[in-house]
Design a protein around this motif. Structure first.
Motif, PDB file in Angstrom:
ATOM      1  N   GLN A  28       0.825  -1.200   0.000  1.00  0.00           N
ATOM      2  CA  GLN A  28       0.000   0.000   0.000  1.00  0.00           C
ATOM      3  C   GLN A  28       0.861   1.253   0.000  1.00  0.00           C
ATOM      4  O   GLN A  28       1.848   1.344   0.738  1.00  0.00           O
ATOM      5  CB  GLN A  28      -0.922  -0.008   1.227  1.00  0.00           C
ATOM      6  N   ARG A  29       0.465   2.223  -0.796  1.00  0.00           N
ATOM      7  CA  ARG A  29       1.275   3.428  -0.956  1.00  0.00           C
ATOM      8  C   ARG A  29       1.393   4.220   0.341  1.00  0.00           C
ATOM      9  O   ARG A  29       2.392   4.909   0.566  1.00  0.00           O
ATOM     10  CB  ARG A  29       0.658   4.314  -2.055  1.00  0.00           C
ATOM     11  N   ARG A  30       0.407   4.136   1.216  1.00  0.00           N
ATOM     12  CA  ARG A  30       0.472   4.917   2.453  1.00  0.00           C
ATOM     13  C   ARG A  30       1.600   4.440   3.363  1.00  0.00           C
ATOM     14  O   ARG A  30       2.021   5.175   4.257  1.00  0.00           O
ATOM     15  CB  ARG A  30      -0.868   4.838   3.201  1.00  0.00           C
ATOM     16  N   PHE A  31       2.135   3.215   3.133  1.00  0.00           N
ATOM     17  CA  PHE A  31       3.180   2.686   4.008  1.00  0.00           C
ATOM     18  C   PHE A  31       4.468   2.321   3.275  1.00  0.00           C
ATOM     19  O   PHE A  31       5.576   2.615   3.748  1.00  0.00           O
ATOM     20  CB  PHE A  31       2.656   1.453   4.745  1.00  0.00           C
ATOM     21  N   LEU A  32       4.354   1.687   2.105  1.00  0.00           N
ATOM     22  CA  LEU A  32       5.535   1.134   1.424  1.00  0.00           C
ATOM     23  C   LEU A  32       6.612   2.181   1.123  1.00  0.00           C
ATOM     24  O   LEU A  32       7.788   1.940   1.423  1.00  0.00           O
ATOM     25  CB  LEU A  32       5.116   0.410   0.147  1.00  0.00           C
ATOM     26  N   PRO A  85      12.407  12.217  14.527  1.00  0.00           N
ATOM     27  CA  PRO A  85      11.051  12.507  15.025  1.00  0.00           C
ATOM     28  C   PRO A  85       9.952  12.216  14.015  1.00  0.00           C
ATOM     29  O   PRO A  85       8.879  11.729  14.381  1.00  0.00           O
ATOM     30  CB  PRO A  85      11.121  14.015  15.344  1.00  0.00           C
ATOM     31  N   VAL A  86      10.214  12.505  12.731  1.00  0.00           N
ATOM     32  CA  VAL A  86       9.176  12.267  11.732  1.00  0.00           C
ATOM     33  C   VAL A  86       9.050  10.775  11.413  1.00  0.00           C
ATOM     34  O   VAL A  86       7.984  10.295  11.014  1.00  0.00           O
ATOM     35  CB  VAL A  86       9.451  13.096  10.450  1.00  0.00           C
ATOM     36  N   LYS A  87      10.131  10.017  11.623  1.00  0.00           N
ATOM     37  CA  LYS A  87      10.118   8.584  11.316  1.00  0.00           C
ATOM     38  C   LYS A  87       9.024   7.863  12.098  1.00  0.00           C
ATOM     39  O   LYS A  87       8.308   7.011  11.548  1.00  0.00           O
ATOM     40  CB  LYS A  87      11.487   7.973  11.644  1.00  0.00           C
ATOM     41  N   TYR A  88       8.897   8.202  13.377  1.00  0.00           N
ATOM     42  CA  TYR A  88       7.900   7.514  14.197  1.00  0.00           C
ATOM     43  C   TYR A  88       6.589   8.291  14.329  1.00  0.00           C
ATOM     44  O   TYR A  88       5.548   7.692  14.559  1.00  0.00           O
ATOM     45  CB  TYR A  88       8.482   7.210  15.579  1.00  0.00           C
ATOM     46  N   SER A  89       6.645   9.627  14.187  1.00  0.00           N
ATOM     47  CA  SER A  89       5.398  10.382  14.338  1.00  0.00           C
ATOM     48  C   SER A  89       4.512  10.274  13.106  1.00  0.00           C
ATOM     49  O   SER A  89       3.314  10.553  13.176  1.00  0.00           O
ATOM     50  CB  SER A  89       5.697  11.852  14.631  1.00  0.00           C
ATOM     51  N   ILE A  90       5.067   9.855  11.959  1.00  0.00           N
ATOM     52  CA  ILE A  90       4.238   9.741  10.757  1.00  0.00           C
ATOM     53  C   ILE A  90       3.353   8.492  10.799  1.00  0.00           C
ATOM     54  O   ILE A  90       2.281   8.460  10.184  1.00  0.00           O
ATOM     55  CB  ILE A  90       5.109   9.733   9.476  1.00  0.00           C
ATOM     56  N   LEU A  91       3.770   7.472  11.545  1.00  0.00           N
ATOM     57  CA  LEU A  91       3.020   6.213  11.522  1.00  0.00           C
ATOM     58  C   LEU A  91       1.571   6.370  11.982  1.00  0.00           C
ATOM     59  O   LEU A  91       0.655   5.845  11.338  1.00  0.00           O
ATOM     60  CB  LEU A  91       3.747   5.149  12.342  1.00  0.00           C
ATOM     61  N   PRO A  92       1.296   7.074  13.112  1.00  0.00           N
ATOM     62  CA  PRO A  92      -0.116   7.237  13.490  1.00  0.00           C
ATOM     63  C   PRO A  92      -0.921   8.045  12.486  1.00  0.00           C
ATOM     64  O   PRO A  92      -2.151   7.978  12.482  1.00  0.00           O
ATOM     65  CB  PRO A  92      -0.028   7.984  14.843  1.00  0.00           C
ATOM     66  N   SER A  93      -0.229   8.814  11.617  1.00  0.00           N
ATOM     67  CA  SER A  93      -0.939   9.609  10.601  1.00  0.00           C
ATOM     68  C   SER A  93      -1.358   8.761   9.408  1.00  0.00           C
ATOM     69  O   SER A  93      -2.333   9.094   8.730  1.00  0.00           O
ATOM     70  CB  SER A  93      -0.048  10.763  10.112  1.00  0.00           C
ATOM     71  N   ALA A 143       1.054  13.847   4.540  1.00  0.00           N
ATOM     72  CA  ALA A 143       0.809  13.611   5.970  1.00  0.00           C
ATOM     73  C   ALA A 143       0.910  14.966   6.656  1.00  0.00           C
ATOM     74  O   ALA A 143       1.974  15.591   6.662  1.00  0.00           O
ATOM     75  CB  ALA A 143       1.828  12.640   6.548  1.00  0.00           C
ATOM     76  N   ASP A 144      -0.200  15.436   7.211  1.00  0.00           N
ATOM     77  CA  ASP A 144      -0.275  16.794   7.731  1.00  0.00           C
ATOM     78  C   ASP A 144       0.628  17.020   8.936  1.00  0.00           C
ATOM     79  O   ASP A 144       0.998  16.075   9.655  1.00  0.00           O
ATOM     80  CB  ASP A 144      -1.717  17.124   8.121  1.00  0.00           C
ATOM     81  N   ALA A 145       0.953  18.292   9.152  1.00  0.00           N
ATOM     82  CA  ALA A 145       1.760  18.683  10.306  1.00  0.00           C
ATOM     83  C   ALA A 145       0.964  18.486  11.589  1.00  0.00           C
ATOM     84  O   ALA A 145      -0.267  18.603  11.602  1.00  0.00           O
ATOM     85  CB  ALA A 145       2.188  20.140  10.158  1.00  0.00           C
ATOM     86  N   GLY A 146       1.672  18.193  12.674  1.00  0.00           N
ATOM     87  CA  GLY A 146       1.005  18.024  13.953  1.00  0.00           C
ATOM     88  C   GLY A 146       0.595  19.347  14.567  1.00  0.00           C
ATOM     89  O   GLY A 146      -0.477  19.458  15.171  1.00  0.00           O
ATOM     90  N   GLU A 147       1.429  20.375  14.421  1.00  0.00           N
ATOM     91  CA  GLU A 147       1.169  21.701  14.998  1.00  0.00           C
ATOM     92  C   GLU A 147       1.710  22.766  14.042  1.00  0.00           C
ATOM     93  O   GLU A 147       2.785  23.333  14.268  1.00  0.00           O
ATOM     94  CB  GLU A 147       1.845  21.799  16.366  1.00  0.00           C
TER      95      GLU A 147
END
Length: 627
Positions: free
Chosen positions: A11-15, A126-134, A199-203
């Motif tokens: 899937q493109r959202r993950f691969l 920081p983005v490596k792990y914070s993108i996963l919940p997005s 993947a949108d910004a958190g803040e």
């Protein structure tokens, strides 16, 4: 149809993200090993080689201390897909500089590029792990993190092997091959990163504080707001401590204690890395697609058991020298060492993957990147501490490498006990996981519909004393159950219920004071945005049917109009601990052990106008004919 976590790789959202981080880890290790290869190629003295090999890790880790706070803010403010493209573009520039260093055989240029590589990794972390919940659903977090950890472990190992072989195989062309390889890999990673979807910004409105010292203090405080998140971060940092001690000792262990050389070291590292990858991949299966922190104690004590056994497997020096992998495998006792190294890796996967998933699941979305940045600062500190203590143990206390492994195993158990004592939720979830997975074959569907944040009321049919544990094992969010006070007071189980902050309740005629306190606690929990679970029947079913829901649920919703999630237990009536038969007969019927039990959930309902009768009908429909 059963879910397969490997489907995420289609899937493109993950691969594209998975491949980008894998290329990055692979390239970093190709580069670092190629530097070591160049040192041998140039024939520098042992003193110079020792200086460079000690200086290189320090230069790589230094940016984590200096720039993690800034990196966390940038990752919070920018769109995540855009930041990943920026960091991979930086990698092209950095590796181009490193290529110049290889071609000119200039170690100063290579070390400057290595520092810049550490800076790029600091920004990417920081983005490596914070993108996963997005990009992943809550029930996919454990599987997604497992894939990322597996990909990282294998990429690091493959990069070390490839980088170490460049000068061996290419000979005089080694500098050219090394320069070309790192640039090509960087360009490939950048091309793949451009396929990562938005993947949108958190803040996005965050104002960046460029002063790293006060901001570092601020984000470290941010990591400590929630006890479970704080101690999960401590657990991740401890994982890096253990990994640093273990992997830094493996070269000497392979040579001095196993009688091998560089190839045997790579083999030992491969066993640990493959074990970590396998353990990471098994987490989703063992957790039934929830964020199951019950695996963390299992991982911690499993790591300790195999590290202690690694000491007893071969406590002395090698009797042979110059063994290759085949020679080692044929030697007596080798398979025990193989199993120990794989076992440490497998249980390390069990330990760290749920911790990452919990941090992502429980941290506020607009703070997650900064929380990850704070974790990276702490990780860096633990890595430096691990390297220093390893040197002190051997040079000043004259410990052998097996003794270091033994001490590490014992210390690992003590640290784990400390973490689980501070936050009993870890141990409570472990006991729940063991009980539920041991006594039942659990299937879960629809629990991803439970809101990730905010207050909600879960209503479910009530069949056995095990119901709260089964629902807890099916839902990743902590749930505060309202439970009949006599069940709450059952010995042994009472400790689990109290640790889970269960709310005991009684009937108005039975104990009005217990009822009053229960209603106050329910109101306070919902006002605090917590998840509360109730069994509106008020007692265990005596005939397998669902009894009429009592009006207490209406009183709760009248004061606290929160979303209501209907849930149902299927198959519990024919399992152990229900009241289907007499107490003696319940224990005699073997077919009821490991019964197939299902937990199903409907989407949240608007509380407006909901009645106890309407909720009863919805739960009945959910359960269907399978009592």
């Amino acid at each position: 149809m059963a879910h397969n976590q490997f489907a995420l790789l289609t899937q493109r959202r993950f691969l594209p993200f998975f491949l980008t981080q894998a290329f990055g880890a692979f390239n970093d290790n190709v580069y670092r090993q190629a530097i070591i290869g160049l040192l041998f190629y140039l024939g520098v003295s042992d003193e110079q080689r020792t200086l460079y090999t000690n200086l290189a890790p320090a230069l790589f880790i230094l940016p984590y201390f200096l720039f993690s706070a800034t990196a966390g803010q940038i990752a919070e403010k920018l769109e995540k897909h855009k930041l990943i493209r920026i960091t991979t573009t930086m990698e092209i520039a950095i590796m181009s500089l490193a290529a110049v260093g290889f071609l000119t055989q200039n170690m100063s240029v290579l070390l400057v590029a290595l520092f810049c590589t550490g800076l790029q990794s600091t920004l990417f972390g920081p983005v490596k792990y914070s993108i996963l919940p997005s990009v992943l659903k809550p029930e996919e977090l454990t599987g997604g993190n497992g894939l990322v950890e597996m990909g990282t472990s294998i990429s690091i190992l493959a990069g070390m092997i490839f980088g170490g072989l460049i000068f061996t195989l290419a000979g005089a062309h080694g500098p050219i091959v090394a320069a070309a390889a790192i640039v090509v890999l960087a360009v490939t990673g950048n091309i793949v990163s451009r396929m990562i979807p938005r993947a949108d910004a958190g803040e996005p409105d965050l104002k960046i504080n460029w002063n790293p010292i006060p901001e570092s203090v601020k984000i470290l405080r941010m990591t400590r707001r929630q006890p479970a998140v704080r101690n999960s971060i401590l657990g991740v940092s401890w994982f890096w401590f253990v990994g640093t001690v273990l992997t830094s000792q493996l070269p000497g262990y392979a040579e001095d204690n196993l009688g091998g050389g560089p190839t045997l070291y790579i083999f030992a590292l491969a066993l640990f890395s493959i074990g970590t990858g396998v353990g990471s991949m098994l987490c989703e299966k063992l957790s039934a697609r929830t964020v199951e922190i019950g695996l963390v104690p299992l991982g911690a004590f499993g790591m300790t058991a195999f590290m202690v056994d690694l000491y007893f497997a071969h406590p002395g020096m090698a009797t042979a020298k110059g063994l290759d992998v085949e020679g080692f495998v044929r030697s007596a006792g080798s398979w025990r060492i193989v199993m120990d190294l794989v076992g440490i890796g497998v249980f390390a996967g069990f330990f760290v993957v749920p911790l990452f998933a919990l941090i992502q699941n429980r941290s506020p979305k607009n703070e997650l990147s900064r929380v990850i940045a704070g974790m990276n600062i702490q990780n860096a500190a633990f890595i430096v501490l691990a390297a220093a203590l390893g040197v002190i143990a051997q040079r000043f206390f004259h410990w052998t490498i097996p003794q270091v492994f033994l001490a590490l195993g014992i210390l690992n158990a003590l640290v784990a006990i400390y973490i689980f004592t501070i936050v009993p939720e870890f141990l409570m979830r472990f006991l729940s996981w063991v009980l539920v997975r041991g006594l039942y074959r659990l299937r879960v569907s629809g629990t991803e519909r439970i809101p990730d944040e905010g207050a909600a009321l879960v209503v479910c049919n009530h069949v056995s004393y095990m119901d709260p544990l089964i629902l807890s094992a099916s839902v990743s969010r902590p749930m505060r159950f309202v439970m009949y006070y006599k069940i709450f007071n059952i010995p042994v189980m009472n400790w689990i219920f109290r640790t889970a902050k269960t709310i005991p309740i009684a009937g108005a005629k039975e104990d009005p004071e217990v009822l009053r306190r229960a209603m106050e606690e329910i109101e306070a929990a919902l006002a605090d945005g917590q998840l509360v679970g109730i069994f509106p029947e008020g007692a265990l079913t005596k005939d397998g049917d669902i009894a009429a829901f009592k009006s207490g649920v209406e009183r709760i919703l009248e004061k606290n109009p929160v979303p209501v999630v209907p849930m149902a237990l299927r198959g519990m009536w024919s399992s152990m601990w229900s009241k289907r038969d007499s107490r003696l007969r319940r224990m005699r019927v073997p077919r009821r052990f490991r019964a197939q039990v299902e937990v199903v959930a409907d989407p949240p309902r608007d509380p407006q106008g909901l009645t106890a009768q309407m909720l009863e009908a919805q739960v009945r429909a959910l359960r269907g004919d399978r009592a």
